[in-house]
Scaffold this active site. Structure first.
Site, PDB file in Angstrom:
ATOM      1  N   TYR A  84       2.827   6.963   3.326  1.00 44.55           N
ATOM      2  CA  TYR A  84       4.102   7.061   2.623  1.00 44.55           C
ATOM      3  C   TYR A  84       3.942   7.926   1.384  1.00 44.55           C
ATOM      4  CZ  TYR A  84       2.667   3.622  -0.926  1.00 44.55           C
ATOM      5  OH  TYR A  84       2.021   2.973  -1.944  1.00 44.55           O
ATOM      6  N   CYS A  85       5.064   8.472   0.938  1.00 46.96           N
ATOM      7  CA  CYS A  85       5.124   9.235  -0.306  1.00 46.96           C
ATOM      8  C   CYS A  85       6.407   8.785  -1.001  1.00 46.96           C
ATOM      9  CB  CYS A  85       5.090  10.739  -0.043  1.00 46.96           C
ATOM     10  SG  CYS A  85       6.483  11.348   0.935  1.00 46.96           S
ATOM     11  N   GLN A  86       6.965   9.600  -1.844  1.00 47.06           N
ATOM     12  CA  GLN A  86       8.171   9.186  -2.557  1.00 47.06           C
ATOM     13  C   GLN A  86       9.391   9.181  -1.646  1.00 47.06           C
ATOM     14  OE1 GLN A  86       7.817   7.936  -5.526  1.00 47.06           O
ATOM     15  NE2 GLN A  86       9.961   7.462  -5.849  1.00 47.06           N
TER      16      GLN A  86
END
Length: 121
Positions: A84-86
């Site tokens: 995941y990232c932002q």
């Protein structure tokens, strides 16, 4: 004018090709689906360290996308990888890189960390 139309059509076709190709090796999971599997997987936050320090999913390791190539030895190919990232764009790029390096069970959180409502640290 015709040249610009040809360029636009080519870019659109290339974008669609990449989108559908990516779907063949990367599963985009809802938060509930992600929560079901991430404890048995390698949970990787590909955001930068300053973003990670401001808050992350409990149990996640921070391996920024910018360092991923150099830190591949930290990831196992025989276990699922949950990324995941932002918002989802960096985790998709991370998945592309991992796929090219032979990783198969790749998953990303739909909407990224900004949509996460579960436990954070």
């Amino acid at each position: 004018m015709k040249f610009l139309i040809i360029i636009a059509v080519a870019l659109l076709a290339f974008g669609m090709f990449r989108f559908f190709r990516q779907r063949s090796f990367l599963k985009t999971l809802t938060e509930d689906q992600f929560r079901e599997g991430y404890r048995k997987a390698q949970l990787i936050d590909v955001r930068e360290p300053n973003e990670f320090k401001k808050g992350h999913i409990l149990g996640a390791r921070n391996i920024p996308l910018t360092q991923l190539k150099q830190r591949l030895v930290e990831l196992r190919k025989d276990k699922p990888v949950y990324l995941y990232c932002q918002s989802g764009s960096r985790s998709a790029r991370a998945a592309q890189l991992l796929h090219k390096k032979g990783y198969e069970d790749l998953n990303q959180l739909k909407g990224g960390f900004k949509k996460w409502t579960g436990k954070v640290k």
